[in-house]
Scaffold this active site. Structure first.
Site, PDB file in Angstrom:
ATOM      1  N   ASP A  94      -1.868 -18.326   2.506  1.00  0.00           N
ATOM      2  CA  ASP A  94      -2.786 -19.122   1.669  1.00  0.00           C
ATOM      3  C   ASP A  94      -3.360 -20.291   2.471  1.00  0.00           C
ATOM      4  OD1 ASP A  94      -0.228 -20.229   1.694  1.00  0.00           O
ATOM      5  OD2 ASP A  94      -0.301 -20.935  -0.384  1.00  0.00           O
ATOM      6  N   ASP A 103     -11.630  -9.651   4.764  1.00  0.00           N
ATOM      7  CA  ASP A 103     -12.882  -9.824   4.028  1.00  0.00           C
ATOM      8  C   ASP A 103     -13.416 -11.245   4.232  1.00  0.00           C
ATOM      9  OD1 ASP A 103     -12.998  -7.223   3.095  1.00  0.00           O
ATOM     10  OD2 ASP A 103     -13.238  -7.784   0.991  1.00  0.00           O
ATOM     11  N   TYR A 117       0.810  -1.218   0.000  1.00  0.00           N
ATOM     12  CA  TYR A 117       0.000   0.000   0.000  1.00  0.00           C
ATOM     13  C   TYR A 117       0.849   1.276   0.000  1.00  0.00           C
ATOM     14  CZ  TYR A 117      -4.462  -2.353   0.681  1.00  0.00           C
ATOM     15  OH  TYR A 117      -5.583  -3.112   0.501  1.00  0.00           O
ATOM     16  N   ASP A 120      -5.792  -7.092   4.336  1.00  0.00           N
ATOM     17  CA  ASP A 120      -6.966  -6.632   3.594  1.00  0.00           C
ATOM     18  C   ASP A 120      -7.790  -7.831   3.132  1.00  0.00           C
ATOM     19  OD1 ASP A 120      -8.651  -4.821   2.120  1.00  0.00           O
ATOM     20  OD2 ASP A 120      -7.600  -5.474   0.304  1.00  0.00           O
ATOM     21  N   LYS A 170       4.118 -15.039   3.766  1.00  0.00           N
ATOM     22  CA  LYS A 170       4.513 -16.037   2.765  1.00  0.00           C
ATOM     23  C   LYS A 170       6.022 -16.005   2.749  1.00  0.00           C
ATOM     24  CE  LYS A 170       2.788 -17.882  -0.389  1.00  0.00           C
ATOM     25  NZ  LYS A 170       2.456 -19.333  -0.606  1.00  0.00           N
TER      26      LYS A 170
HETATM   27  C1  IPM Z   1     -10.424  -1.741   3.339  1.00  0.00           C
HETATM   28  C2  IPM Z   1     -10.634  -1.334   1.909  1.00  0.00           C
HETATM   29  C3  IPM Z   1      -9.537  -0.338   1.546  1.00  0.00           C
HETATM   30  C4  IPM Z   1      -8.226  -1.092   1.591  1.00  0.00           C
HETATM   31  C5  IPM Z   1      -9.717   0.396   0.189  1.00  0.00           C
HETATM   32  C6  IPM Z   1     -11.036   1.120   0.125  1.00  0.00           C
HETATM   33  C7  IPM Z   1      -8.585   1.350  -0.075  1.00  0.00           C
HETATM   34  O1  IPM Z   1     -10.668  -2.421   1.069  1.00  0.00           O
HETATM   35  O2  IPM Z   1     -10.490  -0.871   4.221  1.00  0.00           O
HETATM   36  O3  IPM Z   1     -10.215  -2.928   3.585  1.00  0.00           O
HETATM   37  O4  IPM Z   1      -7.828  -1.719   0.589  1.00  0.00           O
HETATM   38  O5  IPM Z   1      -7.594  -1.058   2.641  1.00  0.00           O
HETATM   39 MG    MG Z   2     -10.591  -4.278   2.125  1.00  0.00          MG
END
Ligand code: IPM
Ligand code: MG
Length: 346
Positions: free
Chosen positions: A220, A248, A137, A244, A187
């Site tokens: 992974d 999710d 990032y 990130d 990794k």
């Molecule tokens: C998150 C989102 C952000 C990230 C985006 C919106 C930049 O996916 O907060 O997880 O990738 O960190």
């Molecule tokens: Mg995200």
């Protein structure tokens, strides 16, 4: 009596719908559990609408104004009609980097009454400590021979001992006060430079936490365990991009992104921390009043905890937990959920 300055940035899409509900519940909990606390809220306009109007995202002057706040309460940014990366880099990442949000804290808990898509989820209750200022990032890189068949694109991952140690230290401290299990994901079988820096930092800081059991998993493989045996995790620490992705999936197995909160923490106290749902602006459902505000409300609880308002944080968590347990399948609107949770603040 304490007083706080909170900056409010709803951003785009459903950010405008969920942020007011988060603040509604925060205010109700303050009134009940920290009466007399003075809070000054200031609104900041950053997002797609402004970009379309003015070409601006978040200016350097605004970043400095934000610095004078105790916390930032954020919604979401993103709009398919804005070039990808513009709002992300210009707003949310500008704040994460500008305010040294070393830790992106993302709790994952399967609350009673919430259905997981896993057939047999068991108990799930872990924290992901995602490093927030480095890795892929960092924005280091560029293109050569742009848009030609010979194009070369570099997106360099940046890993410093300093940056990794901030996240790792925080993760150990949280593990110490929880079930004393730390899992770090990387990794290092492939990314031998960054991965082994992470390993050495974990081993180094771990010497100060002899009670915490440390475990390493390739990221992974961890995605298999997260689906097959999520109860194994207590605190996970990992780099920015792995974090990130992991969070999710973690949100999905604990009932969906509508419930997942996060705190972008300045762990050194040199700038404001930022609290936001993990979800995005959801343009497909924006404006319909149907977005689930629970993630924003749980983010308000994280904010309260960070400001030292422990009872306020606990009251919000309790109210959410009760609402989730009673929720069932009935469809409710955004403000209906906010009202119901606010009404449960005891
Ligand atoms: C998150 C989102 C952000 C990230 C985006 C919106 C930049 O996916 O907060 O997880 O990738 O960190
Ligand atoms: Mg995200």
């Amino acid at each position: 009596m304490s007083s706080f300055k909170i900056a409010v940035l709803p951003g785009d899409g459903i950010g405008h719908e969920v942020v007011p509900e988060g603040l509604k519940v925060f205010r109700a909990a303050l009134a009940a559990h920290a009466p007399g606390t003075q809070v000054e809220y200031s609104d900041f306009d950053a997002g797609a609408e402004r970009w379309h109007r003015t070409g601006e995202t978040l200016t350097d002057e605004e970043l400095e104004q934000l610095r004078g706040h105790d916390a930032i309460f954020f919604g979401a940014v993103g709009d398919p009609n804005v070039p990808s990366g513009t709002l992300e880099r210009g707003i949310i990442l500008k704040m994460r980097f500008g305010f040294e949000h070393a830790v992106n804290l993302r709790p994952s808990k399967l609350y009673p009454g919430v259905r997981s898509p896993l057939a047999d989820p068991g108990e799930i209750d872990f924290l992901v400590v995602r490093e927030g200022t480095e890795g892929a990032y960092a924005g280091q890189g560029g293109s050569l021979r742009y848009n030609t068949p010979q194009e070369v694109a570099n997106e360099v991952t940046v890993n410093t001992w300093y940056g990794v140690e901030r996240a790792v230290r925080y993760a150990f401290a949280r593990a110490q006060e929880r079930r004393k299990k730390l899992t770090y994901l990387h990794k290092h079988n492939v990314m031998v430079h960054a991965g082994h820096l992470w390993r050495r930092v974990v081993e180094h800081v771990g010497q100060e936490y002899p009670d915490v059991t440390v475990n390493y998993e390739h990221t992974d493989a961890a995605m298999i365990y997260l689906v097959q045996d999520p109860g194994r995790y207590d605190v996970i620490v990992t780099d920015n991009l792995f974090g990130d992705i992991v969070t999710d999936l973690a949100a999905a197995v604990t009932g969906g992104i509508g419930l997942a909160a996060s705190g972008n923490l300045n762990v050194e106290g040199t700038g404001p921390s930022l609290f936001e749902p993990i979800h995005g602006s959801a343009p497909d459902i924006a404006g319909k009043g149907i977005a689930d505000p629970t993630a924003s409300i749980l983010s308000a609880a994280l904010m309260a905890g960070h400001l030292g308002l422990t009872q306020v944080a606990e009251a919000i968590d309790r109210a959410v937990e009760e609402d989730l347990a009673a929720r069932g399948d009935a469809a409710r609107g955004t403000s209906e959920v906010g009202d119901a949770i606010a009404a449960r603040i005891g």
